[in-house]
Design an enzyme around this catalytic site. Structure first.
Site, PDB file in Angstrom:
ATOM      1  N   ASP A   9       0.830  -1.271  -0.030  1.00  0.00           N
ATOM      2  CA  ASP A   9       0.178   0.104   0.154  1.00  0.00           C
ATOM      3  C   ASP A   9       1.187   0.733   0.016  1.00  0.00           C
ATOM      4  OD1 ASP A   9      -2.463  -1.607   0.209  1.00  0.00           O
ATOM      5  OD2 ASP A   9      -1.933  -1.619   2.225  1.00  0.00           O
ATOM      6  N   LYS A  31       0.431  -8.820  -1.813  1.00  0.00           N
ATOM      7  CA  LYS A  31      -1.004  -8.237  -2.020  1.00  0.00           C
ATOM      8  C   LYS A  31      -0.798  -6.634  -2.579  1.00  0.00           C
ATOM      9  CE  LYS A  31      -4.369  -6.550   0.780  1.00  0.00           C
ATOM     10  NZ  LYS A  31      -5.331  -5.546   0.156  1.00  0.00           N
ATOM     11  N   ASP A  58      -6.673  -7.354  -5.036  1.00  0.00           N
ATOM     12  CA  ASP A  58      -7.410  -7.462  -3.997  1.00  0.00           C
ATOM     13  C   ASP A  58      -8.066  -6.344  -4.743  1.00  0.00           C
ATOM     14  OD1 ASP A  58      -9.253  -7.540  -1.821  1.00  0.00           O
ATOM     15  OD2 ASP A  58      -7.634  -6.051  -0.963  1.00  0.00           O
ATOM     16  N   LEU A  59      -9.487  -6.720  -5.491  1.00  0.00           N
ATOM     17  CA  LEU A  59     -10.176  -5.491  -5.938  1.00  0.00           C
ATOM     18  C   LEU A  59     -11.658  -5.648  -5.538  1.00  0.00           C
ATOM     19  CD1 LEU A  59      -9.055  -6.558  -9.598  1.00  0.00           C
ATOM     20  CD2 LEU A  59      -7.785  -5.119  -8.371  1.00  0.00           C
ATOM     21  N   LYS A  60     -11.906  -6.529  -4.820  1.00  0.00           N
ATOM     22  CA  LYS A  60     -13.188  -6.348  -3.815  1.00  0.00           C
ATOM     23  C   LYS A  60     -14.216  -6.557  -5.712  1.00  0.00           C
ATOM     24  CE  LYS A  60     -11.639  -5.137   0.564  1.00  0.00           C
ATOM     25  NZ  LYS A  60     -10.412  -4.910   0.878  1.00  0.00           N
ATOM     26  N   LEU A  61     -14.310  -6.872  -6.221  1.00  0.00           N
ATOM     27  CA  LEU A  61     -15.191  -7.244  -7.130  1.00  0.00           C
ATOM     28  C   LEU A  61     -16.540  -6.725  -6.779  1.00  0.00           C
ATOM     29  CD1 LEU A  61     -13.558  -8.357  -9.974  1.00  0.00           C
ATOM     30  CD2 LEU A  61     -13.253  -6.193  -9.382  1.00  0.00           C
ATOM     31  N   ASP A  63     -20.246  -6.760  -9.042  1.00  0.00           N
ATOM     32  CA  ASP A  63     -21.509  -5.724  -9.865  1.00  0.00           C
ATOM     33  C   ASP A  63     -22.323  -6.666 -10.763  1.00  0.00           C
ATOM     34  OD1 ASP A  63     -22.324  -4.414 -12.144  1.00  0.00           O
ATOM     35  OD2 ASP A  63     -20.016  -2.867 -12.011  1.00  0.00           O
ATOM     36  N   ILE A  64     -23.261  -6.931 -11.701  1.00  0.00           N
ATOM     37  CA  ILE A  64     -23.517  -8.032 -12.085  1.00  0.00           C
ATOM     38  C   ILE A  64     -23.146  -9.210 -12.476  1.00  0.00           C
ATOM     39  CG2 ILE A  64     -25.516  -6.844 -12.854  1.00  0.00           C
ATOM     40  CD1 ILE A  64     -24.625  -6.736 -15.043  1.00  0.00           C
ATOM     41  N   PRO A  65     -22.986  -9.985 -12.186  1.00  0.00           N
ATOM     42  CA  PRO A  65     -22.505 -11.336 -12.828  1.00  0.00           C
ATOM     43  C   PRO A  65     -21.266 -11.227 -13.873  1.00  0.00           C
ATOM     44  CG  PRO A  65     -24.453 -12.092 -12.249  1.00  0.00           C
ATOM     45  CD  PRO A  65     -24.450 -10.484 -11.637  1.00  0.00           C
ATOM     46  N   THR A 114     -14.917  -4.600   7.477  1.00  0.00           N
ATOM     47  CA  THR A 114     -14.572  -4.359   9.070  1.00  0.00           C
ATOM     48  C   THR A 114     -14.626  -3.156   9.426  1.00  0.00           C
ATOM     49  OG1 THR A 114     -12.244  -3.672   8.159  1.00  0.00           O
ATOM     50  CG2 THR A 114     -12.886  -6.171   9.863  1.00  0.00           C
ATOM     51  N   ARG A 174      -0.415  -8.142  13.057  1.00  0.00           N
ATOM     52  CA  ARG A 174       0.407  -7.553  14.126  1.00  0.00           C
ATOM     53  C   ARG A 174       1.154  -8.211  15.090  1.00  0.00           C
ATOM     54  NH1 ARG A 174      -1.004  -4.329  11.142  1.00  0.00           N
ATOM     55  NH2 ARG A 174      -1.664  -2.362  11.458  1.00  0.00           N
ATOM     56  N   GLN A 184      -6.110  -0.413  12.986  1.00  0.00           N
ATOM     57  CA  GLN A 184      -6.822  -1.501  12.973  1.00  0.00           C
ATOM     58  C   GLN A 184      -6.824  -1.946  14.264  1.00  0.00           C
ATOM     59  OE1 GLN A 184      -7.494  -3.905  10.518  1.00  0.00           O
ATOM     60  NE2 GLN A 184      -5.825  -4.319   8.840  1.00  0.00           N
ATOM     61  N   ARG A 205       1.075  -2.606   6.753  1.00  0.00           N
ATOM     62  CA  ARG A 205       1.885  -1.338   8.025  1.00  0.00           C
ATOM     63  C   ARG A 205       3.325  -2.187   8.236  1.00  0.00           C
ATOM     64  NH1 ARG A 205      -2.948   1.581   9.385  1.00  0.00           N
ATOM     65  NH2 ARG A 205      -3.267  -0.558   9.046  1.00  0.00           N
TER      66      ARG A 205
HETATM   67  O1  C5P Z   1      -0.823  -2.165   6.941  1.00  0.00           O
HETATM   68  P1  C5P Z   1      -2.174  -3.074   7.922  1.00  0.00           P
HETATM   69  O2  C5P Z   1      -0.862  -3.925   7.973  1.00  0.00           O
HETATM   70  O3  C5P Z   1      -3.184  -3.077   8.486  1.00  0.00           O
HETATM   71  O4  C5P Z   1      -2.382  -3.211   6.368  1.00  0.00           O
HETATM   72  C1  C5P Z   1      -3.566  -4.429   6.372  1.00  0.00           C
HETATM   73  C2  C5P Z   1      -3.936  -4.673   4.411  1.00  0.00           C
HETATM   74  O5  C5P Z   1      -5.295  -5.612   4.663  1.00  0.00           O
HETATM   75  C3  C5P Z   1      -4.064  -3.237   3.898  1.00  0.00           C
HETATM   76  O6  C5P Z   1      -4.158  -3.728   2.819  1.00  0.00           O
HETATM   77  C4  C5P Z   1      -5.967  -3.634   4.526  1.00  0.00           C
HETATM   78  O7  C5P Z   1      -6.688  -2.723   3.048  1.00  0.00           O
HETATM   79  C5  C5P Z   1      -6.265  -4.440   4.169  1.00  0.00           C
HETATM   80  N1  C5P Z   1      -7.396  -5.182   4.603  1.00  0.00           N
HETATM   81  C6  C5P Z   1      -7.899  -5.340   6.099  1.00  0.00           C
HETATM   82  N2  C5P Z   1      -8.932  -5.649   6.601  1.00  0.00           N
HETATM   83  C7  C5P Z   1      -9.730  -6.030   6.125  1.00  0.00           C
HETATM   84  C8  C5P Z   1      -9.256  -6.171   4.295  1.00  0.00           C
HETATM   85  C9  C5P Z   1      -8.182  -5.798   3.810  1.00  0.00           C
HETATM   86  O8  C5P Z   1      -6.521  -4.605   6.812  1.00  0.00           O
HETATM   87  N3  C5P Z   1     -10.661  -6.125   6.493  1.00  0.00           N
END
Ligand code: C5P
Length: 224
Positions: A9, A31, A58-61, A63-65, A114, A174, A184, A205
């Site tokens: 990221d 990712k 990780d595009l989280k698509l 939309d319609i099928p 989340t 973490r 988080q 991170r």
């Molecule tokens: O920096 P960190 O370890 O928190 O990054 C977690 C990655 O996982 C980020 O790319 C974030 O968008 C993704 N993510 C998340 N929680 C979710 C789904 C995806 O932190 N529930």
């Protein structure tokens, strides 16, 4: 296989490539999220893929099928190892996404973001606790023939017991050495997530923002 997927990221492509090169010996894949894809597109994905590790798009698509299937076909050439879709898109959308995915591509469902709590869900017309909605959508993803879901380290063991051969992607991790949680809130350690049944560990991170990302990645790897 190293289960760590590093969430790249970072705003700049050159920074992301440099970091990927640096840590490639200590993670299992990269990712790339929606922000990266919108900014750098196929070119950016190709550049990271040249580093030589699997790519998780990780595009989280959602939309319609027909549209989601078309999007899946359009990313075939990138040969992603994993792609995400929203389970809330429904069974037909997930079935078509899986059917359109490459043979070696795992299609994994996001259940409840989340960032949403019970009140947020209620405002969208979904009554009840987020936890129940997560389990309902996980069952739907399984019925639709997807490979697995994205879930937190707190849910993975329960979901694993309902879906024995599922593929579980766990973010929100973490390390035990006290790295900053950032936004988080409900974190677990990479080791705890692995022990609870996580297939892969998404970590951003704690590695990207460490003074020494290689050292940070190696330290996490050593706990697994
Ligand atoms: O920096 P960190 O370890 O928190 O990054 C977690 C990655 O996982 C980020 O790319 C974030 O968008 C993704 N993510 C998340 N929680 C979710 C789904 C995806 O932190 N529930």
């Amino acid at each position: 296989m190293n289960p760590i997927y590093l969430a790249l990221d970072l705003p700049r492509l050159d920074g992301a490539i440099a970091l990927a090169q640096k840590v490639k010996g200590h993670v299992g894949g990269f990712k790339l999220g929606l922000e990266f894809f919108c900014a750098h597109g196929h070119h950016g994905v190709h550049e990271i893929a040249r580093v030589g590790l699997p790519i998780f798009l990780d595009l989280k698509l959602h939309d319609i099928p027909n549209t989601v299937a078309g999007a899946m076909q359009s990313i075939h050439v990138l040969e992603p190892a994993i792609v995400t879709v929203h389970a809330a898109g429904g069974r037909a959308m997930m079935e078509d996404a899986k059917a359109a995915a490459g043979e070696h591509c795992k299609v994994v469902a996001v259940t409840v973001l989340t960032s949403l709590d019970e009140g947020d869900l209620r405002a969208t017309g979904v009554a009840g606790a987020p936890h129940d909605q997560v389990l309902r959508l996980a069952d739907l993803a399984q019925e639709a023939g997807l490979d697995g879901i994205v879930c937190s380290g707190h849910e993975v063991s329960e979901v694993h017991s309902r879906w024995k051969n599922g593929y579980f992607v766990v973010p929100g991790l973490r390390p035990a050495n006290g790295s900053a949680p950032g936004d988080q809130k409900r974190t677990v350690t990479p080791r705890a997530a692995r022990d609870s049944g996580a297939s892969i560990l998404v970590i951003g991170r704690p590695i990207c923002r460490a003074d020494d990302p290689v050292l940070a990645a190696r330290a996490i790897e050593a706990t697994l």
